[in-house]
Design an enzyme around this catalytic site. Sequence first.
Site, short mmCIF file in Angstrom:
data_model
loop_
_atom_site.label_atom_id
_atom_site.label_comp_id
_atom_site.label_asym_id
_atom_site.label_seq_id
_atom_site.Cartn_x
_atom_site.Cartn_y
_atom_site.Cartn_z
N ASP A 20 0.89 -1.23 0.19
CA ASP A 20 0.07 -0.09 -0.12
C ASP A 20 0.75 1.29 -0.01
O ASP A 20 1.99 1.34 0.64
CB ASP A 20 -1.03 -0.08 1.30
CG ASP A 20 -1.87 0.82 1.21
OD1 ASP A 20 -2.45 1.45 -0.02
OD2 ASP A 20 -2.52 1.55 2.29
N THR A 66 -11.03 -7.07 -3.80
CA THR A 66 -12.18 -7.12 -4.59
C THR A 66 -13.03 -5.45 -4.13
O THR A 66 -13.94 -5.36 -4.90
CB THR A 66 -13.12 -7.98 -3.39
OG1 THR A 66 -12.91 -7.78 -2.22
CG2 THR A 66 -12.77 -9.52 -3.99
N GLU A 67 -12.41 -4.65 -3.47
CA GLU A 67 -12.97 -3.15 -3.45
C GLU A 67 -12.19 -2.23 -4.29
O GLU A 67 -12.55 -1.21 -4.54
CB GLU A 67 -12.92 -2.78 -1.80
CG GLU A 67 -13.73 -3.62 -0.97
CD GLU A 67 -13.41 -4.93 -0.45
OE1 GLU A 67 -14.03 -5.99 -0.65
OE2 GLU A 67 -12.04 -5.19 -0.05
N ASN A 68 -10.85 -2.89 -4.62
CA ASN A 68 -10.28 -1.83 -5.47
C ASN A 68 -11.03 -1.62 -6.88
O ASN A 68 -10.32 -0.50 -7.70
CB ASN A 68 -8.81 -2.41 -5.97
CG ASN A 68 -7.89 -2.28 -4.87
OD1 ASN A 68 -6.98 -2.95 -4.49
ND2 ASN A 68 -8.21 -1.14 -3.81
N TRP A 69 -11.95 -2.41 -7.26
CA TRP A 69 -12.73 -2.05 -8.64
C TRP A 69 -13.36 -0.58 -8.35
O TRP A 69 -13.84 -0.17 -9.52
CB TRP A 69 -13.61 -3.18 -8.73
CG TRP A 69 -13.13 -4.35 -9.25
CD1 TRP A 69 -13.18 -5.59 -8.18
CD2 TRP A 69 -12.40 -5.01 -10.27
NE1 TRP A 69 -12.55 -6.47 -8.77
CE2 TRP A 69 -12.13 -6.14 -10.08
CE3 TRP A 69 -12.30 -4.35 -11.61
CZ2 TRP A 69 -11.44 -7.05 -10.84
CZ3 TRP A 69 -11.37 -5.20 -12.36
CH2 TRP A 69 -11.28 -6.43 -12.23
N ARG A 188 2.20 -4.23 6.74
CA ARG A 188 1.54 -3.14 6.02
C ARG A 188 2.45 -1.86 5.96
O ARG A 188 2.48 -1.06 6.97
CB ARG A 188 0.08 -2.96 6.64
CG ARG A 188 -0.57 -1.87 5.55
CD ARG A 188 -1.98 -1.82 5.77
NE ARG A 188 -2.59 -1.09 4.81
CZ ARG A 188 -3.92 -1.09 4.53
NH1 ARG A 188 -4.62 -1.81 5.27
NH2 ARG A 188 -4.14 -0.39 3.34
N GLU A 207 1.72 -12.15 13.32
CA GLU A 207 2.15 -10.99 14.00
C GLU A 207 2.20 -9.81 12.96
O GLU A 207 2.45 -9.94 11.68
CB GLU A 207 3.69 -11.22 14.34
CG GLU A 207 3.94 -12.03 15.41
CD GLU A 207 3.22 -11.58 16.83
OE1 GLU A 207 3.16 -10.59 17.28
OE2 GLU A 207 2.54 -12.70 17.46
C1 IPE Z 1 -5.24 -2.53 0.36
O1 IPE Z 1 -5.07 -1.18 0.10
C2 IPE Z 1 -5.29 -3.36 -0.97
C3 IPE Z 1 -4.01 -3.65 -1.63
C4 IPE Z 1 -2.83 -3.13 -1.09
C5 IPE Z 1 -4.13 -4.10 -2.97
P1 IPE Z 1 -6.16 -0.24 -0.12
O2 IPE Z 1 -5.49 1.09 -0.47
O3 IPE Z 1 -7.24 -0.68 -1.19
O4 IPE Z 1 -6.91 -0.01 1.40
P2 IPE Z 1 -7.70 1.14 2.16
O5 IPE Z 1 -8.69 1.58 1.00
O6 IPE Z 1 -6.86 2.14 2.40
O7 IPE Z 1 -8.38 0.50 3.30
C1 IPE Z 2 -1.64 0.21 -3.30
O1 IPE Z 2 -1.57 1.62 -3.10
C2 IPE Z 2 -2.01 -0.37 -4.76
C3 IPE Z 2 -3.56 -0.75 -4.98
C4 IPE Z 2 -4.49 -0.80 -3.78
C5 IPE Z 2 -3.82 -1.39 -6.03
P1 IPE Z 2 -2.76 2.58 -3.26
O2 IPE Z 2 -3.12 2.96 -4.62
O3 IPE Z 2 -3.99 2.14 -2.46
O4 IPE Z 2 -1.85 3.91 -2.63
P2 IPE Z 2 -2.43 4.96 -1.65
O5 IPE Z 2 -3.11 4.19 -0.54
O6 IPE Z 2 -3.66 5.64 -2.38
O7 IPE Z 2 -1.33 5.88 -1.43
MG MG Z 3 -4.09 2.59 -0.27
#
Ligand code: IPE
Ligand code: IPE
Ligand code: MG
Length: 240
Positions: A20, A66-69, A188, A207
């Site tokens: 992330d 599944t939420e990144n869409w 994370r 952990e």
């Molecule tokens: C979690 O990160 C998913 C991935 C790293 C693939 P997100 O950026 O989607 O999570 P939230 O929205 O901050 O909870």
């Molecule tokens: C993680 O980085 C990659 C995916 C979730 C695909 P983000 O795109 O969520 O990066 P931030 O959280 O917006 O910085």
């Molecule tokens: Mg993110």
Amino acid sequence: MKKQQEHNLRPPRHIAIIMDGNGRWAKQRNLPRTAGHAAGAEAFRRTANYCRTLGVEYLTVYAFSTENWKRSAEEVAGIMKLLGAYLREALADMEKNHVRFKFFGDLSRLSPELRKLCEEAERSSGVYHDVQVNFCLNYGGRDEIVKAAQQAARDVAAGLLKPEDLDEARFSGYLYSADVPDPELIIRPSGELRTSNFLLWQSAYSEYVFMDVLWPDFAPEHLDQAIEQYHRRNRRFGGV
Ligand code: IPE
Ligand code: IPE
Ligand code: MG
């Protein structure tokens, strides 16, 4: 490698990472979010190589949830394009890298091309065992559990399983991670303090190490630091 030798700590068998912070990394540089994802892909290459050097057996990475869409079509397309490019490269370098690939997630929502690359990578890397990379793509911990429950219900309906025989070990066998031990350590980066639907079942006694670095800046020294923290924890598993 040098650092690892200095503190001489055995890495956990299974490390999982929520990759992330790509978007924020790009924003800080006035770049489009996709540039952050490209830098994130580099960080993944670096980290996977380092895990192989350290002798980590399993590396599970959260690449797309599944939420990144919910993100813009442009951003989603950019991420899928990078994944395709990475898998093509991995397929070409297979004999050099000796990485075994597995995909956790519902691949049916991916493009047929990308799905084919995933299947091809899984099939042709099956013989390698330096490190197993579990790529979580269109993955959600809740979705994984629901799909496992559906399959168990089908098996009960078909007379293959008695409800009273469904225990924790059997249920684990219905998950994407069926043959993989639970991760000892989940990292994370990016400063967020939540799981975001990652490995909900498997993380029961993992952990967690939360780090302030953004994923594109993640380097071997950050993995060393996380492993050091892991070794300082007292894992009791409910005992004393
Ligand atoms: C979690 O990160 C998913 C991935 C790293 C693939 P997100 O950026 O989607 O999570 P939230 O929205 O901050 O909870
Ligand atoms: C993680 O980085 C990659 C995916 C979730 C695909 P983000 O795109 O969520 O990066 P931030 O959280 O917006 O910085
Ligand atoms: Mg993110």
